[in-house]
Design a protein around this motif. Structure first.
Motif, PDB file in Angstrom:
ATOM      1  N   UNK A 100       2.423  41.772  -2.270  1.00 57.68           N
ATOM      2  CA  UNK A 100       3.865  41.558  -2.465  1.00 57.68           C
ATOM      3  C   UNK A 100       4.623  42.074  -1.246  1.00 57.68           C
ATOM      4  N   UNK A 101       5.868  41.592  -1.106  1.00 58.12           N
ATOM      5  CA  UNK A 101       6.720  42.055  -0.005  1.00 58.12           C
ATOM      6  C   UNK A 101       8.066  42.437  -0.616  1.00 58.12           C
ATOM      7  N   UNK A 102       8.584  43.600  -0.185  1.00 54.27           N
ATOM      8  CA  UNK A 102       9.869  44.051  -0.724  1.00 54.27           C
ATOM      9  C   UNK A 102      10.998  43.190  -0.167  1.00 54.27           C
ATOM     10  N   UNK A 103      11.847  42.683  -1.033  1.00 59.00           N
ATOM     11  CA  UNK A 103      12.997  41.891  -0.594  1.00 59.00           C
ATOM     12  C   UNK A 103      14.260  42.743  -0.686  1.00 59.00           C
ATOM     13  N   UNK A 104      14.424  43.443  -1.814  1.00 57.24           N
ATOM     14  CA  UNK A 104      15.672  44.186  -2.010  1.00 57.24           C
ATOM     15  C   UNK A 104      15.377  45.445  -2.808  1.00 57.24           C
ATOM     16  N   UNK A 105      15.963  46.567  -2.365  1.00 53.00           N
ATOM     17  CA  UNK A 105      15.781  47.837  -3.085  1.00 53.00           C
ATOM     18  C   UNK A 105      17.150  48.404  -3.442  1.00 53.00           C
ATOM     19  N   UNK A 106      17.215  49.380  -4.331  1.00 49.02           N
ATOM     20  CA  UNK A 106      18.481  50.044  -4.626  1.00 49.02           C
ATOM     21  C   UNK A 106      18.876  50.885  -3.406  1.00 49.02           C
ATOM     22  N   UNK A 107      20.158  51.278  -3.361  1.00 48.71           N
ATOM     23  CA  UNK A 107      20.637  51.961  -2.163  1.00 48.71           C
ATOM     24  C   UNK A 107      19.875  53.245  -1.887  1.00 48.71           C
ATOM     25  N   UNK A 108      19.516  53.941  -2.979  1.00 48.85           N
ATOM     26  CA  UNK A 108      18.779  55.206  -2.775  1.00 48.85           C
ATOM     27  C   UNK A 108      17.272  54.981  -2.638  1.00 48.85           C
ATOM     28  N   UNK A 109      16.864  53.739  -2.619  1.00 46.26           N
ATOM     29  CA  UNK A 109      15.454  53.360  -2.482  1.00 46.26           C
ATOM     30  C   UNK A 109      14.578  53.846  -3.630  1.00 46.26           C
ATOM     31  N   UNK A 110      15.214  54.238  -4.743  1.00 43.88           N
ATOM     32  CA  UNK A 110      14.389  54.709  -5.859  1.00 43.88           C
ATOM     33  C   UNK A 110      13.870  53.547  -6.702  1.00 43.88           C
ATOM     34  N   UNK A 111      14.505  52.402  -6.591  1.00 43.11           N
ATOM     35  CA  UNK A 111      14.097  51.267  -7.415  1.00 43.11           C
ATOM     36  C   UNK A 111      13.916  50.028  -6.551  1.00 43.11           C
ATOM     37  N   UNK A 112      12.855  49.293  -6.845  1.00 43.82           N
ATOM     38  CA  UNK A 112      12.700  47.987  -6.205  1.00 43.82           C
ATOM     39  C   UNK A 112      13.460  46.987  -7.059  1.00 43.82           C
ATOM     40  N   UNK A 113      14.284  46.172  -6.426  1.00 43.60           N
ATOM     41  CA  UNK A 113      15.066  45.209  -7.204  1.00 43.60           C
ATOM     42  C   UNK A 113      14.460  43.815  -7.138  1.00 43.60           C
ATOM     43  N   UNK A 114      13.915  43.483  -5.983  1.00 39.87           N
ATOM     44  CA  UNK A 114      13.281  42.171  -5.851  1.00 39.87           C
ATOM     45  C   UNK A 114      12.067  42.285  -4.956  1.00 39.87           C
ATOM     46  N   UNK A 115      10.983  41.648  -5.357  1.00 37.30           N
ATOM     47  CA  UNK A 115       9.827  41.569  -4.467  1.00 37.30           C
ATOM     48  C   UNK A 115       9.370  40.125  -4.381  1.00 37.30           C
ATOM     49  N   UNK A 116       8.753  39.802  -3.298  1.00 39.05           N
ATOM     50  CA  UNK A 116       8.187  38.457  -3.168  1.00 39.05           C
ATOM     51  C   UNK A 116       6.695  38.565  -3.448  1.00 39.05           C
ATOM     52  N   UNK A 117       6.225  37.671  -4.275  1.00 39.82           N
ATOM     53  CA  UNK A 117       4.792  37.641  -4.552  1.00 39.82           C
ATOM     54  C   UNK A 117       4.143  36.714  -3.538  1.00 39.82           C
ATOM     55  N   UNK A 118       3.211  37.246  -2.749  1.00 39.26           N
ATOM     56  CA  UNK A 118       2.698  36.502  -1.603  1.00 39.26           C
ATOM     57  C   UNK A 118       1.510  35.606  -1.927  1.00 39.26           C
ATOM     58  N   UNK A 119       0.893  35.823  -3.079  1.00 43.53           N
ATOM     59  CA  UNK A 119      -0.249  34.974  -3.455  1.00 43.53           C
ATOM     60  C   UNK A 119       0.107  34.245  -4.734  1.00 43.53           C
ATOM     61  N   UNK A 120      -0.538  33.106  -4.931  1.00 40.68           N
ATOM     62  CA  UNK A 120      -0.291  32.388  -6.189  1.00 40.68           C
ATOM     63  C   UNK A 120      -1.111  33.055  -7.281  1.00 40.68           C
ATOM     64  N   UNK A 121      -0.461  33.747  -8.227  1.00 40.89           N
ATOM     65  CA  UNK A 121      -1.246  34.459  -9.236  1.00 40.89           C
ATOM     66  C   UNK A 121      -1.818  33.504 -10.281  1.00 40.89           C
ATOM     67  N   UNK A 122      -3.010  33.822 -10.756  1.00 40.20           N
ATOM     68  CA  UNK A 122      -3.625  33.022 -11.833  1.00 40.20           C
ATOM     69  C   UNK A 122      -3.396  33.746 -13.152  1.00 40.20           C
ATOM     70  N   UNK A 123      -3.267  32.920 -14.209  1.00 36.55           N
ATOM     71  CA  UNK A 123      -3.058  33.534 -15.538  1.00 36.55           C
ATOM     72  C   UNK A 123      -4.194  34.504 -15.834  1.00 36.55           C
TER      73      UNK A 123
END
Ligand SMILES: Nc1nc2c(c(=O)[nH]1)N[C@H]1C(S)=C(S)[C@@H](COP(=O)(O)OP(=O)(O)OC[C@H]3O[C@@H](n4cnc5c(N)ncnc54)[C@H](O)[C@@H]3O)O[C@H]1N2
Ligand code: MOO
Ligand SMILES: [Mg+2]
Length: 583
Positions: free
Chosen positions: A297-320
């Motif tokens: 995964x790649x971090x896209x957006x975090x909270x201002x204090x960096x304590x929370x990840x708000x959005x991540x990009x999933x870089x691989x196609x996950x299988x069920x």
């Protein structure tokens, strides 16, 4: 013991399309619950009398214990199951179908239109059930309780027959129904015990008969003592492992975070486009079906204090289902973990512990407003320290049984009921002390009856000490619970725990169930009581050297013998042997 059962669905429709059969599977489920160890065979037949008759005969000849049919009992010209059954049975048991009809009539007058019959051929019992699933379930409720006993009678299994009779006698003996426990009306209390005084032999018989039905009993050795022991029976997983779909790797994303041990709110599943951060071992949240490791995964957006990840990009196609251990992946529910005869090693102890198999089935509860914890610094006026709980837990430990400490309950109906309910949620056997005699605060029996619908199998025994000893059973959360309510006097509590509780546990879990006896010479004259008496032998040097606890068995006084003279011998039970190597 019902070992082989055949369930026959009789229906032209279901015979053409097996998926339409609902009554057969319902009956299968009910029989499985009632006789979990039985072989159950199911077939579907058309409404053809000759064929049904032929099959019934065949199953009777192959020594099937029980044949249950569903369907073909009505009034249509094709309904011929009762006729086929009549042609096969040698003797009819009309009361079985009468009982089913009476019960079904409470639900619908249509029950009058079923012509179901029941009967026996050789040692096989055949019972017709109506065709509808609902009727099958209602009728099964009526019939199931007698099937096992009917089979024992047919198979001439006299031991089993008399065991059931004993248990029934016990249940009926003390079934006074209690109204709500009301401590305010002291003057209305019993002035004479409503419980008949049983002989000890009768009390033992009752405990034996009732406890022999304890299906779930386990050898309750503390963990470390199981190592090297031989499993006395097959042990199956009681819980799947893992018990929830569990993450195998780390993943990051928006909605929330879960570490191992966290519980995700079941009412707010993840939706498309969302994910949750989970750690290895944490449950996969509802709505999610796969886990992506953080490395993908790649971090896209975090909270201002960096304590929370708000959005991540999933870089691989996950299988069920990727990186998810489904429920029971490691150990499915019911897997045989230990076979009878296996020697238990450390790895197996881990497996047993993980699969919910090392439960402790006994809890100890003290009751009494006057009791304080033994460890409290100050003893309040009119109070005493609770010695029973520690003593009885130690006594059980001496015999290799671990126990749960259920604390002290006050002599109030609500407090007692709450303490008993808590204890019964985690154990099958509850041992409590106090509150069983005739004082207005002796509330154990009425609370057990009123709040738990318990059957009091006995409430008084001709023995000293231990006269108000009480044994009860109730059904709590679908399981039978066994309650030994012992007198509060510490000496009575000790003796009764030895004689009733430890003895019963040994009989349920060990091959060597009886205490050894020895002859003991009396040092002085002993006056006999009208009740048979058990007395702890004062420690002789011999006994203390071998660390044995011994209970003298003094007979009841008779018209002619009121005293046992010094030097006469009496029998004594060796009830404990403190082995210091068993920590
Ligand atoms: N009217 C009657 N009174 C009593 C009868 C009777 O038949 N009619 N039977 C007597 C006999 S025999 C016994 S034994 C006791 C049994 O009494 P309970 O089981 O109701 O027990 P309590 O009254 O609650 O307590 C009795 C005694 O033991 C002390 N105790 C209670 N729990 C503990 C504990 N955990 N640790 C230490 N000591 C404890 C309590 O303070 C009382 O002194 O009833 C007779 N009475
Ligand atoms: O029977 Mo009670 O137990 O005398 O003390
Ligand atoms: Mg009392």
């Amino acid at each position: 013991m019902v070992k082989a059962v055949v369930i026959i669905t009789v229906s032209d429709t279901c015979c053409k399309d097996h998926a339409k059969d609902q009554s057969g599977p319902a009956l299968f489920q009910l029989v499985k619950e009632k006789f979990p160890d039985a072989d159950i065979h199911t077939i579907i037949l058309p409404d053809e009398k000759d064929l049904i008759e032929k099959k019934l005969k065949y199953f009777c000849d192959t020594k099937i214990d029980l044949i249950l049919t569903t369907g073909g009992t009505g009034l249509s010209s094709r309904d011929v199951t009762p006729e086929a059954t009549k042609a096969v049975i040698q003797r009819e048991i009309p009361a079985i179908s009468t009982a089913m009809t009476i019960e079904s009539l409470k639900k619908t007058p249509m029950a009058m239109l079923s012509r179901a019959i029941a009967g026996i051929r050789d040692s096989t019992l055949i019972v017709n059930f109506p065709g509808s699933k609902k009727a099958v379930i209602e009728c099964a409720e009526v019939v199931m309780p007698v099937l096992s006993h009917a089979q024992s009678l047919l198979a001439n299994n006299l031991n089993e027959v008399s065991r059931v009779h004993d248990a029934m006698k016990a249940e009926h003996r003390c079934s006074h129904k209690m109204s709500k426990v009301d401590v305010s009306k002291v003057a209305l209390r019993h002035r004479e015990s409503p419980y008949p005084m049983l002989e000890m032999s009768e009390a033992f018989q009752i405990v034996d008969a009732v406890m022999s039905q304890w299906k779930e009993c386990v050898e309750v050795l503390p963990l470390e003592q199981c190592i090297g022991k031989v499993a006395a029976q097959d042990i199956r997983a009681k819980e799947p492992m893992p018990p929830f779909p569990a993450s195998i790797k780390d993943v990051r994303k928006v909605r929330s975070a879960l570490t191992a041990g966290d519980e995700y709110p079941q009412d707010s599943p993840l939706v498309a486009g969302e994910c949750a951060r989970v750690n290895t071992g944490a449950p996969v949240p509802p709505g999610a079906d796969c886990v992506v490791q953080v490395e993908d995964t790649r971090l896209i957006k975090a909270s201002e204090d960096y304590q929370t990840e708000l959005e991540v990009e999933v870089l691989v196609a996950p299988a069920a289902h990727q990186d998810v251990r489904p429920v029971g992946f490691d150990i499915p529910l019911g897997t045989i973990l230990l076979e009878k005869g296996d020697v238990i090693d450390a790895a197996q102890i881990g497996i047993l512990a993980g699969a919910g198999c090392l439960e402790i089935p006994v809890a100890i509860l003290s009751t009494g407003n006057e009791l304080q914890e033994p460890s409290e610094v100050t003893l309040h006026p009119s109070h005493i320290r609770d010695s029973n709980r520690l003593m009885l837990r130690s006594l059980l430990r001496e015999h290799g049984y671990a126990s749960v400490d259920s604390g002290i309950a006050r002599d109030e109906p609500g407090a007692l009921a709450a303490a008993i309910a808590t204890a019964l949620s985690s154990v099958d056997v509850l041992v409590c002390t106090g509150g069983v005699s005739m004082g207005e605060r002796d509330l154990l029996k009425p609370v057990l009856q009123h709040d738990f619908g318990a059957s009091i199998h006995f409430g008084r025994v001709r023995m000293k000490p231990g006269k108000p000893s009480t044994f009860a059973t109730c059904t709590y959360k679908g399981r039978t619970k066994y309650i030994f309510a012992l007198p509060g006097n510490p000496v009575s509590a000790y003796v009764c725990c030895v004689l009733f509780v430890v003895r019963a546990l040994r009989r349920c879990t060990r091959d060597t169930s009886e205490y050894a006896r020895m002859r003991v010479r009396l040092a002085g004259d002993v006056t006999l009581d009208p009740r048979p008496e058990y007395a702890r032998a004062c420690s002789s040097r011999l006994l203390s050297v071998c660390g044995a606890s011994v209970l003298l068995e003094l007979p009841a006084a008779t018209d002619t013998v009121k005293v046992l003279a010094a030097d006469s011998t009496v029998s004594a039970l060796i009830v404990g042997r403190i082995d210091l190597t068993r920590s």
